[in-house]
Design a protein around this motif. Sequence first.
Motif, PDB file in Angstrom:
ATOM      1  N   LEU A 120       0.666  -1.197   0.057  1.00  0.00           N
ATOM      2  CA  LEU A 120       0.069   0.015  -0.047  1.00  0.00           C
ATOM      3  C   LEU A 120       0.786   1.339  -0.187  1.00  0.00           C
ATOM      4  O   LEU A 120       0.600   2.269  -0.744  1.00  0.00           O
ATOM      5  N   ILE A 121       1.967   1.199   0.845  1.00  0.00           N
ATOM      6  CA  ILE A 121       2.773   2.609   0.903  1.00  0.00           C
ATOM      7  C   ILE A 121       3.288   2.641  -0.564  1.00  0.00           C
ATOM      8  O   ILE A 121       3.448   3.824  -0.937  1.00  0.00           O
ATOM      9  N   TRP A 122       3.988   1.569  -1.103  1.00  0.00           N
ATOM     10  CA  TRP A 122       4.657   1.873  -2.499  1.00  0.00           C
ATOM     11  C   TRP A 122       3.772   2.212  -3.639  1.00  0.00           C
ATOM     12  O   TRP A 122       3.958   3.021  -4.308  1.00  0.00           O
ATOM     13  N   ALA A 123       2.326   1.559  -3.670  1.00  0.00           N
ATOM     14  CA  ALA A 123       1.392   1.940  -4.666  1.00  0.00           C
ATOM     15  C   ALA A 123       0.944   3.375  -4.500  1.00  0.00           C
ATOM     16  O   ALA A 123       0.855   3.964  -5.466  1.00  0.00           O
ATOM     17  N   PHE A 124       0.932   3.963  -2.866  1.00  0.00           N
ATOM     18  CA  PHE A 124       0.595   5.293  -3.028  1.00  0.00           C
ATOM     19  C   PHE A 124       1.739   5.869  -3.350  1.00  0.00           C
ATOM     20  O   PHE A 124       1.611   7.181  -4.081  1.00  0.00           O
ATOM     21  N   ALA A 125       2.862   5.665  -3.046  1.00  0.00           N
ATOM     22  CA  ALA A 125       4.176   6.542  -3.456  1.00  0.00           C
ATOM     23  C   ALA A 125       4.670   6.586  -4.720  1.00  0.00           C
ATOM     24  O   ALA A 125       4.936   7.648  -5.436  1.00  0.00           O
ATOM     25  N   PHE A 126       4.196   5.392  -5.459  1.00  0.00           N
ATOM     26  CA  PHE A 126       4.268   5.496  -7.001  1.00  0.00           C
ATOM     27  C   PHE A 126       3.018   5.952  -7.825  1.00  0.00           C
ATOM     28  O   PHE A 126       2.973   5.586  -8.858  1.00  0.00           O
ATOM     29  N   ARG A 127       2.219   6.510  -6.982  1.00  0.00           N
ATOM     30  CA  ARG A 127       0.902   6.797  -7.879  1.00  0.00           C
ATOM     31  C   ARG A 127       1.076   7.855  -9.043  1.00  0.00           C
ATOM     32  O   ARG A 127       0.413   7.921  -9.900  1.00  0.00           O
ATOM     33  N   ASP A 128       2.001   8.890  -8.927  1.00  0.00           N
ATOM     34  CA  ASP A 128       2.242   9.473 -10.122  1.00  0.00           C
ATOM     35  C   ASP A 128       3.656   9.525 -10.809  1.00  0.00           C
ATOM     36  O   ASP A 128       4.069  10.186 -11.569  1.00  0.00           O
ATOM     37  N   LEU A 132       6.597  12.029 -10.787  1.00  0.00           N
ATOM     38  CA  LEU A 132       7.237  12.395  -9.394  1.00  0.00           C
ATOM     39  C   LEU A 132       6.735  13.611  -8.919  1.00  0.00           C
ATOM     40  O   LEU A 132       7.464  14.221  -7.958  1.00  0.00           O
ATOM     41  N   GLY A 133       5.506  13.820  -9.118  1.00  0.00           N
ATOM     42  CA  GLY A 133       4.797  15.069  -8.258  1.00  0.00           C
ATOM     43  C   GLY A 133       5.770  16.351  -8.499  1.00  0.00           C
ATOM     44  O   GLY A 133       6.126  17.033  -9.497  1.00  0.00           O
ATOM     45  N   ALA A 134       5.864  16.859  -7.637  1.00  0.00           N
ATOM     46  CA  ALA A 134       6.483  18.387  -7.378  1.00  0.00           C
ATOM     47  C   ALA A 134       7.873  18.455  -7.443  1.00  0.00           C
ATOM     48  O   ALA A 134       8.507  19.380  -7.588  1.00  0.00           O
ATOM     49  N   PHE A 135       8.591  17.158  -7.676  1.00  0.00           N
ATOM     50  CA  PHE A 135      10.159  17.192  -7.598  1.00  0.00           C
ATOM     51  C   PHE A 135      10.299  17.729  -9.144  1.00  0.00           C
ATOM     52  O   PHE A 135      10.016  17.363 -10.088  1.00  0.00           O
ATOM     53  N   GLN A 136      11.445  18.575  -9.065  1.00  0.00           N
ATOM     54  CA  GLN A 136      12.031  19.282 -10.324  1.00  0.00           C
ATOM     55  C   GLN A 136      13.497  19.096 -10.155  1.00  0.00           C
ATOM     56  O   GLN A 136      13.993  19.192  -9.061  1.00  0.00           O
ATOM     57  N   SER A 149      16.978   4.306  -7.876  1.00  0.00           N
ATOM     58  CA  SER A 149      16.902   3.925  -6.372  1.00  0.00           C
ATOM     59  C   SER A 149      15.728   3.457  -5.847  1.00  0.00           C
ATOM     60  O   SER A 149      15.750   2.671  -4.746  1.00  0.00           O
ATOM     61  N   TYR A 150      14.644   3.897  -6.223  1.00  0.00           N
ATOM     62  CA  TYR A 150      13.257   3.575  -5.372  1.00  0.00           C
ATOM     63  C   TYR A 150      12.649   2.448  -6.284  1.00  0.00           C
ATOM     64  O   TYR A 150      11.630   1.813  -5.519  1.00  0.00           O
ATOM     65  N   LEU A 151      12.614   2.069  -7.351  1.00  0.00           N
ATOM     66  CA  LEU A 151      11.992   1.203  -8.211  1.00  0.00           C
ATOM     67  C   LEU A 151      12.208  -0.036  -7.601  1.00  0.00           C
ATOM     68  O   LEU A 151      11.220  -0.848  -7.393  1.00  0.00           O
ATOM     69  N   PRO A 152      13.548  -0.417  -7.158  1.00  0.00           N
ATOM     70  CA  PRO A 152      13.400  -1.931  -6.384  1.00  0.00           C
ATOM     71  C   PRO A 152      12.475  -2.095  -5.425  1.00  0.00           C
ATOM     72  O   PRO A 152      12.098  -3.183  -5.024  1.00  0.00           O
TER      73      PRO A 152
END
Length: 174
Positions: A120-128, A132-136, A149-152
């Motif tokens: 659930l955490i990673w489904a939410f974290a990878f929702r966009d 990557l949302g607001a990250f530029q 780094s986060y995909l694994p």
Amino acid sequence: MATSSAVRLPDDRRDGRPVPRWAAVAAHLVPLTTLPSGLWRVPLALGFPMGIVGVHLAWWEPAYFIGLSLVTEGAALLTLGLVRPWGERVPAWVPLLGGRRVPPLAAVVPASIGAVVVALIWAFAFRDFPELGAFQFTHHGWKVLMIASYLPLLLWAPLLAAVTVAYYRRRCQD
């Protein structure tokens, strides 16, 4: 010489069947799924922006990033208990409980809940994903590094679930 598909441990240290080799491999992969994201957060905590535009950390965030990395890795390492003797018998050095059998559901229930929560955490974290949302980022390469780094982490829940099922089958089913 024949190869075994199971990892055998001394009978006096376990009460279940041998661990299937695939389950042992999967359990050892789990901490490796969390390591890249933790290593990505450490430079950020130490003040290196990792290519993110406009990074301004609050006073508490460096400790949070380091703590998150340590707790995540620690939680991932607990998966090893599903394939190691200490997941079946409490190590002798543990006061009051040492040498006692671990009830199978005492490991299966938290591991199952953990697999669901992590999913659930990673489904939410990878929702966009992959925006990557607001990250530029200052350069596209930094974005690729963060994603790599986060995909694994997406493998953590299914690996934990599979190892948990193997543990349950080995310890609870005839």
